[in-house]
Design a protein around this motif. Structure first.
Motif, PDB file in Angstrom:
ATOM      1  N   SER A 196       1.562 -22.341 -16.678  1.00 48.33           N
ATOM      2  CA  SER A 196       0.325 -23.083 -16.470  1.00 48.33           C
ATOM      3  C   SER A 196       0.603 -24.534 -16.091  1.00 48.33           C
ATOM      4  O   SER A 196       0.089 -25.033 -15.096  1.00 48.33           O
ATOM      5  N   CYS A 197       1.460 -25.217 -16.870  1.00 52.52           N
ATOM      6  CA  CYS A 197       1.715 -26.641 -16.611  1.00 52.52           C
ATOM      7  C   CYS A 197       3.092 -26.917 -16.030  1.00 52.52           C
ATOM      8  O   CYS A 197       3.351 -28.011 -15.531  1.00 52.52           O
ATOM      9  N   SER A 211      -9.664 -27.742 -19.480  1.00 54.95           N
ATOM     10  CA  SER A 211      -8.697 -26.902 -20.191  1.00 54.95           C
ATOM     11  C   SER A 211      -9.079 -25.427 -20.116  1.00 54.95           C
ATOM     12  O   SER A 211      -8.217 -24.549 -20.011  1.00 54.95           O
ATOM     13  N   CYS A 264      -0.527 -25.320 -23.759  1.00 54.72           N
ATOM     14  CA  CYS A 264      -1.349 -24.444 -22.919  1.00 54.72           C
ATOM     15  C   CYS A 264      -1.768 -23.185 -23.670  1.00 54.72           C
ATOM     16  O   CYS A 264      -2.865 -22.660 -23.466  1.00 54.72           O
ATOM     17  N   TRP A 309      -5.340 -25.761  -9.979  1.00 55.68           N
ATOM     18  CA  TRP A 309      -6.647 -25.114 -10.081  1.00 55.68           C
ATOM     19  C   TRP A 309      -7.765 -26.000  -9.537  1.00 55.68           C
ATOM     20  O   TRP A 309      -8.784 -25.490  -9.071  1.00 55.68           O
ATOM     21  N   THR A 310      -7.586 -27.328  -9.572  1.00 57.96           N
ATOM     22  CA  THR A 310      -8.647 -28.209  -9.061  1.00 57.96           C
ATOM     23  C   THR A 310      -8.809 -28.038  -7.548  1.00 57.96           C
ATOM     24  O   THR A 310      -9.932 -27.994  -7.038  1.00 57.96           O
ATOM     25  N   ARG A 339      -1.487 -23.817 -11.544  1.00 52.43           N
ATOM     26  CA  ARG A 339      -1.329 -25.252 -11.770  1.00 52.43           C
ATOM     27  C   ARG A 339      -2.327 -26.071 -10.960  1.00 52.43           C
ATOM     28  O   ARG A 339      -2.921 -27.017 -11.461  1.00 52.43           O
ATOM     29  N   GLN A 387      -8.264 -24.216 -16.492  1.00 52.53           N
ATOM     30  CA  GLN A 387      -6.825 -24.060 -16.311  1.00 52.53           C
ATOM     31  C   GLN A 387      -6.331 -22.802 -17.014  1.00 52.53           C
ATOM     32  O   GLN A 387      -5.527 -22.046 -16.482  1.00 52.53           O
TER      33      GLN A 387
END
Length: 218
Positions: A92-93, A174, A129, A185-186, A183, A177
């Motif tokens: 995820s991060c 959060s 995460c 996602w925006t 990663r 995500q």
């Protein structure tokens, strides 16, 4: 309903006997039905002997299909395999053990929502995460919508379905995500908004949502 649950329910109904491969293939209705059977055995949910000559599964035992049974099916070897596949980094991060993070092997789709212990439903998450993901599953979301969202294999499609099915619902960064599992996602949200003309808006910090939120304004 998942192929895993379909196969289990069918076997549970028909009991201890021999099952032809073609019979179980039809029940599973997916190309990897045999792998699902092997995973059920690995998770100690069923036990069988397979005759490769006749392509018959001789069922020996049927155990209860529960969340606890499924979670206990992951061995240390299984978890290491997933962490190694993911490069020992959070999917995820992007952080890893070299960043001082403890890593966990997590189910993308929760067991309680029909997820499995198959490799494609497992990924590596760091402490932060993993906690964020657990937090949003405790939120008061529409279970039917979330099951629909998590039936999608890609993070892009999960976000698209989430906003389509949840007008005016507020989602924190959060949560998004965690649901997407990607990663960037925006940027994905911007692409979905432009490509599918979904009125996704970003609202900056409020008293209720100090980190802001996204919503499909209707």
């Amino acid at each position: 309903m998942s192929a895993r649950k379909n196969i289990y329910d069918y076997i549970k109904t028909h009991g201890i006997r021999k099952y032809a491969g073609d019979e179980l293939r039809a029940v599973g209705a997916i190309s990897e039905w045999a792998r699902v059977l092997r995973q059920l055995r690995q998770d100690n949910i069923i036990d069988f002997e397979y005759d490769s000559t006749t392509k018959v599964y001789d069922l020996k035992a049927i155990n209860t299909y529960t969340s606890t049974t499924l979670r206990s099916g992951l061995s240390s070897k299984d978890k290491y395999k997933i962490r190694n596949r993911d490069g020992h980094r959070c999917q995820s991060c992007g952080k890893g053990v070299n960043d001082g993070m403890k890593l966990h092997v997590d189910h993308k789709i929760p067991i309680d929502w029909g997820g499995s212990n198959l490799d494609d439903n497992l990924w590596t998450l760091c402490d932060d995460c993993n906690l964020a993901k657990k937090a949003f599953f405790k939120d008061d979301f529409d279970v039917k919508v979330m099951k629909l969202v998590f039936s999608e294999s890609s993070g892009y499609q999960r976000l698209k379905v989430l906003f389509e099915q949840s007008p005016n619902v507020k989602f924190t960064p959060s949560v998004l995500q965690g649901i997407s599992g990607i990663r960037d996602w925006t940027r994905t949200i911007r692409d979905i908004r432009n490509k599918y003309n979904i009125n996704i808006s970003w609202v900056t910090a409020t008293a209720e949502f100090p980190n802001g939120y996204y919503t499909n304004v209707q």
